[in-house]
Design a protein around this motif. Structure first.
Motif, mmCIF file in Angstrom:
data_model
loop_
_atom_site.group_PDB
_atom_site.id
_atom_site.type_symbol
_atom_site.label_atom_id
_atom_site.label_comp_id
_atom_site.label_asym_id
_atom_site.label_seq_id
_atom_site.Cartn_x
_atom_site.Cartn_y
_atom_site.Cartn_z
ATOM 1 N N UNK A 339 8.451 -9.524 -38.943
ATOM 2 C CA UNK A 339 8.514 -8.012 -38.358
ATOM 3 C C UNK A 339 8.803 -8.301 -36.672
ATOM 4 N N UNK A 340 8.536 -9.368 -36.129
ATOM 5 C CA UNK A 340 8.680 -9.384 -34.595
ATOM 6 C C UNK A 340 10.112 -9.360 -34.438
ATOM 7 N N UNK A 352 13.609 4.573 -27.544
ATOM 8 C CA UNK A 352 12.231 4.861 -27.749
ATOM 9 C C UNK A 352 12.151 4.354 -29.322
ATOM 10 N N UNK A 353 10.957 3.323 -29.401
ATOM 11 C CA UNK A 353 10.545 2.733 -30.517
ATOM 12 C C UNK A 353 8.933 2.746 -30.729
ATOM 13 N N UNK A 354 8.685 3.007 -32.201
ATOM 14 C CA UNK A 354 7.087 3.090 -32.087
ATOM 15 C C UNK A 354 6.542 1.732 -33.096
ATOM 16 N N UNK A 355 5.646 1.108 -32.945
ATOM 17 C CA UNK A 355 5.387 -0.264 -33.344
ATOM 18 C C UNK A 355 3.955 0.121 -33.968
ATOM 19 N N UNK A 456 11.490 2.344 -24.063
ATOM 20 C CA UNK A 456 9.863 2.500 -24.309
ATOM 21 C C UNK A 456 9.472 2.174 -25.748
ATOM 22 N N UNK A 457 8.450 1.422 -25.661
ATOM 23 C CA UNK A 457 7.924 1.140 -26.812
ATOM 24 C C UNK A 457 6.713 1.682 -26.907
ATOM 25 N N UNK A 458 6.100 2.166 -27.923
ATOM 26 C CA UNK A 458 4.781 2.731 -28.042
ATOM 27 C C UNK A 458 4.078 2.004 -29.292
ATOM 28 N N UNK A 459 3.151 0.998 -28.854
ATOM 29 C CA UNK A 459 2.579 0.355 -29.823
ATOM 30 C C UNK A 459 0.819 0.293 -29.955
ATOM 31 N N UNK A 460 0.493 0.612 -31.218
ATOM 32 C CA UNK A 460 -0.851 0.817 -31.601
ATOM 33 C C UNK A 460 -1.344 0.908 -33.036
ATOM 34 N N UNK A 487 6.656 -1.319 -38.792
ATOM 35 C CA UNK A 487 5.241 -1.593 -39.205
ATOM 36 C C UNK A 487 5.095 -3.165 -39.140
ATOM 37 N N UNK A 488 3.974 -3.651 -38.471
ATOM 38 C CA UNK A 488 3.879 -5.173 -38.378
ATOM 39 C C UNK A 488 3.401 -5.585 -40.029
ATOM 40 N N UNK A 489 3.944 -6.804 -40.093
ATOM 41 C CA UNK A 489 3.469 -7.304 -41.541
ATOM 42 C C UNK A 489 2.341 -8.398 -41.157
#
Length: 719
Positions: A339-340, A352-355, A456-460, A487-489
């Motif tokens: 997922x990286x 804009x991307x959400x992680x 902009x990456x918003x990660x959390x 979504x991280x795996x």
């Protein structure tokens, strides 16, 4: 009267209601529902400040003041821009009285919605070109009120029977002429943190005598604003009108409609009509109605939310700057595992991307930062506070660590790349970590500060507790699905990772912990809970796990109560660093939680005290807390609330769950508290079945926000 303004832990917001005096004690479980603990972790802090100059290094508090100063300037500019007719979904035109009459007509059934709001709704404008602010400068230290002002305030407070401890806050908050303002309108005392309506009523009766009454227009306006402030502390950016009217009734306001009307007419609040479903098509027939809700909110949060929607719309609707060819981005994505690679690919093509993901998923934003810098981008990462910054910096190379900063330091200029000639941040990609901790004002300032063409990456981790400040920015964006989401795996490893992952989906599993990674310590009452907690921190964990007391963090649901942070910190200080507390209750060597501004906490340690104030070291940085700020901004820090601890992790964590904490527990609270441990978790457990029930059934209480409604009309179809 008790007016202690200390930090409070949020249980998640609902309808503002009067809280018991214990609310000023500030516990997540201290009182029932005064705007959901009336002050949702409002005094925890962790902001960095700045100057445009590299030297001298500004303190944490000065950095936060600089960022807040910029925010106030932004609000004033937007306020000046809002003088013309207001478009659909924003502030209504016309007199407040007319609107409220219309609202009452709709609620009573006398008029259909279509007849009341008959004017056609214009489409919301596309995101405008941002107005660039000048390069930030160091904020002046807050000036002390004039001696004459202080004395006049002391005199009027004494006349009204208010405690002298309020003098500095009143003089600073109301400024010159504070005494005259209080004599003209005694309920202005409600603008002081910690003062409740019944206390302001007593003050008003002492000053006004027979003229004082519950139907006084001044009281209605003041209580309306106070309720909206309490709602903001509980996370709401606005309140539905029926909710506000009901809350006013509970506060003894005889004509709640008139109170709201007067507040709107005086410009102390704004009113909005928002579609219940912003993506629903417009009604085709004249007789069809589009369901709407009427909201009332404070201007500062309304404008921040609109500014945030505009900034996000600009990012989503514009193509990112072409840094590196599509082939270069694709090669970087293909070189990254799992997922990286998906994250790098998404950021390469979108503004804009959400992680989303747990602690292990931080490796993926780290891979993105590395890949972007190799492609020649000016890429930076910003964490909520210094603990998160240092944790993320450990995942990147030494050269890349210089581009990992805090959000507060980035916005103020104390850290980061600085600003370009237009006043925008001098970068191409910004990775924001701990995104669930972003409130609407901070998020708005971040998006406004990005240059055109930036990414902009918003990660959390979406399962942790939401921000201490108003809004639920990350959750709203995830639900709106207006941009790519990755979504991280990567699962969090070991027994602790297995336990916390199960909690995230509502399951409190029994986990094998051969290395004593997880220990449950049952207790019968709060007194035993305090005793066992001290024993664990001072003896058991160091001996059995090898983690010293200074690397062990205690987390409990609230500040008050028999096993709250106050009681636990007193017991831990007595065992670990006994002393007379001669410096405002503190001694050198004490662990502290420093709160230079609402919503952030910096864990640290007292070094010394002198004429300047109390000297602290926090995450390798030195701060000085002036004497007059110690009581308001400093607590002992061996024990924290979950909100104070949300952005940190420690080798060992002791979570204390006394029996009276049952009503404070929710799935996000348990997930956040248990997830702060990296090596060992001890649970001092007296909550019995309340713990598994909270994990399985109790979700966070909803927050009323306007971001989904504001952002949807100016965007295309969801990605």
């Amino acid at each position: 009267m008790s007016t202690e303004p200390g930090p409070t832990e949020e249980t998640e917001p609902s309808t503002p209601e009067p809280a018991e005096d214990t609310a000023s004690e500030g516990a997540e479980g201290d009182s029932a529902e005064g705007a959901d603990e009336a002050a949702a972790e409002a005094s925890t802090a962790d902001g960095e400040q700045g100057a445009g100059e590299p030297a001298p290094q500004l303190s944490e508090a000065e950095a936060e003041l600089a960022a807040q100063k910029l925010e106030r300037e932004r609000i004033e500019r937007r306020k000046a821009e809002k003088q013309g007719p207001v478009e659909a979904g924003a502030k209504l035109s016309g007199k407040a009285a007319d609107l409220l009459a219309a609202v009452r007509a709709v609620e009573s059934g006398a008029k259909p919605v279509a007849a009341v709001f008959s004017e056609p709704q214009a489409p919301r404008r596309p995101a405008p070109e941002p107005v660039r602010r000048p390069r930030p400068v160091a904020a002046d230290a807050p000036t002390a009120p004039a001696a004459r002002t202080v004395e006049s305030v002391r005199s009027v407070l004494a006349e009204g029977g208010a405690p002298e401890a309020l003098v500095p806050q009143v003089a600073a908050g109301l400024g010159e002429g504070a005494a005259e303002q209080l004599r003209a309108d005694p309920w202005q005392l409600l603008r002081v943190t910690g003062v409740r309506p019944e206390q302001a009523d007593g003050f008003a009766r002492a000053l006004l005598g027979a003229e004082c009454g519950p139907d006084d227009e001044r009281r209605g306006r003041a209580v309306t604003v106070w309720l909206l402030e309490q709602a903001a502390l509980a996370g709401h950016t606005a309140l539905e009108l029926p909710t506000l009217v009901a809350a006013l009734g509970k506060q003894g306001v005889p004509d709640a409609d008139a109170a709201v009307q007067n507040t709107l007419a005086e410009g102390e609040a704004l009113v909005f009509q928002d579609a219940l479903d912003p993506r629903a098509p417009e009604p085709e027939g004249e007789d069809e109605e589009r369901p709407v809700r009427i909201l009332v909110g404070l201007e500062r949060y309304a404008l921040a939310e609109e500014s945030l929607a505009d900034g996000l719309g600009r990012l989503i609707n514009s193509a990112p700057k072409q840094d590196g060819s599509a082939e270069d981005w694709e090669h970087a994505a293909a070189s990254a595992p799992g997922s990286a690679g998906e994250l790098i690919r998404a950021v390469g093509g979108h503004g804009l991307v959400l992680h989303t993901g747990g602690e292990a998923s931080l490796a993926e934003p780290a891979a993105l930062l590395r890949a972007a810098q190799r492609l020649g981008l000016r890429a930076w990462a910003a964490a909520h506070g210094s603990l998160g910054r240092d944790r993320f910096a450990a995942l990147v190379s030494e050269a890349e660590r210089t581009t990992v900063v805090t959000v507060g330091g980035l916005l103020s200029g104390a850290e980061g790349p600085g600003r370009d000639s237009d006043g925008a941040l001098d970068l191409d990609l910004l990775v924001v970590l701990d995104a669930p901790q972003l409130d609407v004002e901070t998020a708005a300032l971040l998006t406004e500060s990005l240059p055109d063409g930036a990414r902009l990456l918003l990660a959390g981790d979406p399962t942790v507790l939401w921000s201490a400040g108003p809004g639920r920015v990350f959750a709203d964006l995830l639900a709106a699905r207006v941009c790519p989401q990755v979504a991280s795996r990567l699962p969090d490893p070991g027994p602790l990772g297995e336990l916390v992952s199960g909690i995230g989906i509502g399951e409190l599993n029994q986990v094998e912990a051969p290395g004593k990674e997880i220990v449950i310590v049952p207790v019968r009452d709060a007194g035993e809970a305090v005793h066992r907690t001290v024993q664990l921190v001072a003896d058991s964990v160091p001996r059995a796990i090898g983690v010293p007391p200074e690397d062990t963090q205690v987390i409990t649901p609230g500040h008050g109560g028999a096993a709250g942070t106050r009681t636990l910190n007193a017991a831990l200080k007595e065992r670990l660093n006994p002393g007379p507390g001669r410096f405002g209750g503190f001694d050198p060597g004490d662990r502290v939680a420093y709160s230079p501004a609402p919503g952030r906490t910096v864990p640290g340690q007292v070094v010394k005290a002198d004429a300047e104030g109390l000297h602290l070291t926090c995450a390798g940085e030195d701060f000085v807390v002036p004497k007059d700020r110690v009581e308001q901004s400093l607590r002992h820090g061996w024990a924290l609330t979950a909100h104070q601890a949300a952005a940190g992790r420690w080798p060992a964590v002791v979570v204390v769950l006394p029996g009276d904490a049952a009503q404070s527990l929710t799935r996000p609270w348990v997930y956040t508290a248990f997830g702060r441990a990296s090596r060992h978790l001890s649970v001092v457990h007296g909550a019995e079945q309340a713990l598994p029930r909270a994990v399985a059934e109790i979700q966070p209480k909803p927050r009323t926000t306007r971001l989904p409604v504001l952002i949807s009309p100016q965007l295309g179809q969801p990605t």
